[in-house]
Motif scaffolding. Sequence first.
Motif, PDB file in Angstrom:
ATOM      1  N   SER A  71       0.859  -1.181   0.000  1.00 28.97           N
ATOM      2  CA  SER A  71       0.000   0.000   0.000  1.00 28.97           C
ATOM      3  C   SER A  71       0.895   1.231   0.000  1.00 28.97           C
ATOM      4  O   SER A  71       2.098   1.140   0.309  1.00 28.97           O
ATOM      5  CB  SER A  71      -0.905   0.001   1.242  1.00 28.97           C
ATOM      6  N   PRO A  72       0.345   2.406  -0.339  1.00 26.47           N
ATOM      7  CA  PRO A  72       1.176   3.618  -0.412  1.00 26.47           C
ATOM      8  C   PRO A  72       1.949   3.919   0.871  1.00 26.47           C
ATOM      9  O   PRO A  72       3.129   4.289   0.820  1.00 26.47           O
ATOM     10  CB  PRO A  72       0.151   4.718  -0.718  1.00 26.47           C
ATOM     11  N   MET A  73       1.293   3.767   2.032  1.00 26.77           N
ATOM     12  CA  MET A  73       1.946   4.119   3.287  1.00 26.77           C
ATOM     13  C   MET A  73       3.189   3.266   3.519  1.00 26.77           C
ATOM     14  O   MET A  73       4.254   3.779   3.900  1.00 26.77           O
ATOM     15  CB  MET A  73       0.984   3.950   4.466  1.00 26.77           C
ATOM     16  N   TYR A  74       3.092   1.971   3.271  1.00 30.90           N
ATOM     17  CA  TYR A  74       4.221   1.083   3.522  1.00 30.90           C
ATOM     18  C   TYR A  74       5.270   1.168   2.413  1.00 30.90           C
ATOM     19  O   TYR A  74       6.457   0.910   2.659  1.00 30.90           O
ATOM     20  CB  TYR A  74       3.720  -0.348   3.731  1.00 30.90           C
ATOM     21  N   PHE A  75       4.843   1.523   1.211  1.00 34.71           N
ATOM     22  CA  PHE A  75       5.801   1.783   0.141  1.00 34.71           C
ATOM     23  C   PHE A  75       6.693   2.970   0.523  1.00 34.71           C
ATOM     24  O   PHE A  75       7.914   2.921   0.362  1.00 34.71           O
ATOM     25  CB  PHE A  75       5.047   2.077  -1.158  1.00 34.71           C
ATOM     26  N   LEU A  76       6.077   4.019   1.051  1.00 35.68           N
ATOM     27  CA  LEU A  76       6.842   5.184   1.512  1.00 35.68           C
ATOM     28  C   LEU A  76       7.693   4.836   2.733  1.00 35.68           C
ATOM     29  O   LEU A  76       8.823   5.319   2.869  1.00 35.68           O
ATOM     30  CB  LEU A  76       5.890   6.337   1.839  1.00 35.68           C
ATOM     31  N   LEU A  77       7.160   3.991   3.614  1.00 35.40           N
ATOM     32  CA  LEU A  77       7.904   3.575   4.796  1.00 35.40           C
ATOM     33  C   LEU A  77       9.156   2.798   4.408  1.00 35.40           C
ATOM     34  O   LEU A  77      10.232   2.991   4.993  1.00 35.40           O
ATOM     35  CB  LEU A  77       7.017   2.721   5.707  1.00 35.40           C
ATOM     36  N   ALA A  78       9.044   1.920   3.406  1.00 33.21           N
ATOM     37  CA  ALA A  78      10.203   1.155   2.940  1.00 33.21           C
ATOM     38  C   ALA A  78      11.276   2.090   2.386  1.00 33.21           C
ATOM     39  O   ALA A  78      12.476   1.892   2.613  1.00 33.21           O
ATOM     40  CB  ALA A  78       9.775   0.138   1.883  1.00 33.21           C
ATOM     41  N   ILE A 128      10.132  12.602   1.736  1.00 33.24           N
ATOM     42  CA  ILE A 128       9.420  11.359   2.068  1.00 33.24           C
ATOM     43  C   ILE A 128       8.527  11.562   3.289  1.00 33.24           C
ATOM     44  O   ILE A 128       7.371  11.090   3.323  1.00 33.24           O
ATOM     45  CB  ILE A 128      10.417  10.210   2.331  1.00 33.24           C
ATOM     46  N   LEU A 129       9.020  12.279   4.299  1.00 31.61           N
ATOM     47  CA  LEU A 129       8.218  12.538   5.497  1.00 31.61           C
ATOM     48  C   LEU A 129       7.004  13.414   5.172  1.00 31.61           C
ATOM     49  O   LEU A 129       5.911  13.198   5.707  1.00 31.61           O
ATOM     50  CB  LEU A 129       9.081  13.198   6.577  1.00 31.61           C
ATOM     51  N   ILE A 130       7.196  14.396   4.294  1.00 38.68           N
ATOM     52  CA  ILE A 130       6.060  15.226   3.861  1.00 38.68           C
ATOM     53  C   ILE A 130       5.054  14.377   3.083  1.00 38.68           C
ATOM     54  O   ILE A 130       3.838  14.514   3.258  1.00 38.68           O
ATOM     55  CB  ILE A 130       6.562  16.407   3.002  1.00 38.68           C
ATOM     56  N   ALA A 131       5.569  13.482   2.238  1.00 38.33           N
ATOM     57  CA  ALA A 131       4.698  12.598   1.461  1.00 38.33           C
ATOM     58  C   ALA A 131       3.907  11.660   2.371  1.00 38.33           C
ATOM     59  O   ALA A 131       2.725  11.385   2.120  1.00 38.33           O
ATOM     60  CB  ALA A 131       5.534  11.784   0.470  1.00 38.33           C
ATOM     61  N   MET A 132       4.527  11.188   3.438  1.00 38.78           N
ATOM     62  CA  MET A 132       3.836  10.308   4.383  1.00 38.78           C
ATOM     63  C   MET A 132       2.729  11.067   5.116  1.00 38.78           C
ATOM     64  O   MET A 132       1.669  10.512   5.411  1.00 38.78           O
ATOM     65  CB  MET A 132       4.836   9.707   5.371  1.00 38.78           C
ATOM     66  N   ALA A 133       2.981  12.341   5.412  1.00 36.34           N
ATOM     67  CA  ALA A 133       1.941  13.168   6.035  1.00 36.34           C
ATOM     68  C   ALA A 133       0.778  13.367   5.057  1.00 36.34           C
ATOM     69  O   ALA A 133      -0.396  13.292   5.443  1.00 36.34           O
ATOM     70  CB  ALA A 133       2.514  14.514   6.450  1.00 36.34           C
ATOM     71  N   GLY A 152      -0.489   3.987  -7.837  1.00 33.50           N
ATOM     72  CA  GLY A 152       0.902   3.547  -7.973  1.00 33.50           C
ATOM     73  C   GLY A 152       1.801   4.563  -8.651  1.00 33.50           C
ATOM     74  O   GLY A 152       2.932   4.797  -8.208  1.00 33.50           O
ATOM     75  N   ASN A 153       1.316   5.170  -9.721  1.00 34.15           N
ATOM     76  CA  ASN A 153       2.131   6.151 -10.451  1.00 34.15           C
ATOM     77  C   ASN A 153       2.457   7.367  -9.592  1.00 34.15           C
ATOM     78  O   ASN A 153       3.571   7.911  -9.668  1.00 34.15           O
ATOM     79  CB  ASN A 153       1.405   6.594 -11.724  1.00 34.15           C
ATOM     80  N   VAL A 154       1.483   7.787  -8.783  1.00 34.39           N
ATOM     81  CA  VAL A 154       1.710   8.935  -7.899  1.00 34.39           C
ATOM     82  C   VAL A 154       2.788   8.602  -6.862  1.00 34.39           C
ATOM     83  O   VAL A 154       3.685   9.415  -6.592  1.00 34.39           O
ATOM     84  CB  VAL A 154       0.392   9.355  -7.203  1.00 34.39           C
ATOM     85  N   CYS A 155       2.720   7.397  -6.308  1.00 28.07           N
ATOM     86  CA  CYS A 155       3.705   6.992  -5.291  1.00 28.07           C
ATOM     87  C   CYS A 155       5.114   6.928  -5.883  1.00 28.07           C
ATOM     88  O   CYS A 155       6.081   7.406  -5.266  1.00 28.07           O
ATOM     89  CB  CYS A 155       3.324   5.629  -4.708  1.00 28.07           C
ATOM     90  N   VAL A 156       5.233   6.347  -7.066  1.00 28.08           N
ATOM     91  CA  VAL A 156       6.549   6.289  -7.732  1.00 28.08           C
ATOM     92  C   VAL A 156       7.036   7.700  -8.046  1.00 28.08           C
ATOM     93  O   VAL A 156       8.226   8.019  -7.875  1.00 28.08           O
ATOM     94  CB  VAL A 156       6.462   5.447  -9.018  1.00 28.08           C
ATOM     95  N   GLY A 157       6.118   8.568  -8.492  1.00 29.79           N
ATOM     96  CA  GLY A 157       6.481   9.961  -8.769  1.00 29.79           C
ATOM     97  C   GLY A 157       6.949  10.687  -7.527  1.00 29.79           C
ATOM     98  O   GLY A 157       7.904  11.487  -7.590  1.00 29.79           O
ATOM     99  N   ILE A 158       6.297  10.420  -6.394  1.00 32.71           N
ATOM    100  CA  ILE A 158       6.693  11.059  -5.132  1.00 32.71           C
ATOM    101  C   ILE A 158       8.108  10.645  -4.740  1.00 32.71           C
ATOM    102  O   ILE A 158       8.938  11.478  -4.348  1.00 32.71           O
ATOM    103  CB  ILE A 158       5.692  10.703  -4.011  1.00 32.71           C
ATOM    104  N   VAL A 159       8.390   9.345  -4.840  1.00 31.67           N
ATOM    105  CA  VAL A 159       9.723   8.852  -4.479  1.00 31.67           C
ATOM    106  C   VAL A 159      10.783   9.422  -5.423  1.00 31.67           C
ATOM    107  O   VAL A 159      11.870   9.831  -4.985  1.00 31.67           O
ATOM    108  CB  VAL A 159       9.745   7.309  -4.489  1.00 31.67           C
TER     109      VAL A 159
END
Length: 328
Positions: A71-78, A128-133, A152-159
């Motif tokens: 999920s997005p939250m754990y993708f960002l956490l990783a 990444i911390l801002i993205a998690m918020a 998914g595309n948004v999460c990859v774009g954020i990273v």
Amino acid sequence: MKQITEDTNSWNESIHETNNSVVTEFIFLGLSKSRELQIFLFLFFLVFYIGIVLGNLLIVITVTSDSYLHSPMYFLLANLSLIDLSLSSVTAPKMIGDFFSKHKVISVKGCFAQIFLLHFFGGSEMVILIAMAFDRYVAICKPLRYRMIMCGNVCVGIVAAAWGTGLLHSVSQLAFAVNLPFCGPNEIDSFYCDLPKVIKLACTDTYQLNIMVIANSGVLTVCSFVLLIVSYTIIVLTVQLQRCPSDRSSKALTTLTAHITVVLLFFGPCILIYAWPFAVESLDKFLAVFYSVVTPLLNPIVYTLRNKDMKTALRRLRKQNVNSIVRS
């Protein structure tokens, strides 16, 4: 007389040029000169660094291997764990090795490489911390649109934006510092290179460069921190105002508590190092240790001990490993 004056000026210029090229390495003063204390610190930080490597790798492996955590939250956490591991690895191995070295030295190029990597990973972690918020804001305040917004595309774009921002921040920090002349002294009262301490050793006026560091790192850190605190305040208030079941509300608050704890652990030392106008050497060393060694270890502890999904996933991973060993 004129010839003597010209020769003297020429000699002074030659000496000045030579002095500017004399410093080829910097000397770290470290955390302590006491041999007994250095042995204790070696063991202490070695255990901490092993914990950082194992803890953060465990989060990355668990999130990657467990489909329930895709999920997005754990993708960002990783990604946060990967950055924490990298950030700590820039300074911790060198610091641990230097406890048994009489001369704690680093080349000028190595010093600037360390500065580059520190700001690269530090800048990436801020995003990444801002993205998690933002992820938690959408999940709690706009739950019906969560899947659409955090696709998914948004999460990859954020990273990708996080790594790109870290690179841009790091390059902007070093752009005016790499050509500074260093002619002595060359002692850094710390265990790693950081820009505020290194530019103090330059044989030139660095007032404007100091202002640039404050404007770049200091303002960026403070603004990001304020943005995050405001965001989490809005999220907490939204949770309190919504009439959600108690278990759902409790889970949301637990997750938010973990996120806020990590934000405070990361931004607290950064603000005091880069934005606080009154530097205290002993406090700087403590903050440097906290920022580079303690925080990367506390992050996986906070997220695993205060997160039911992570604890459940870890139990599943352990069970799978036990079963595979039994079968073999």
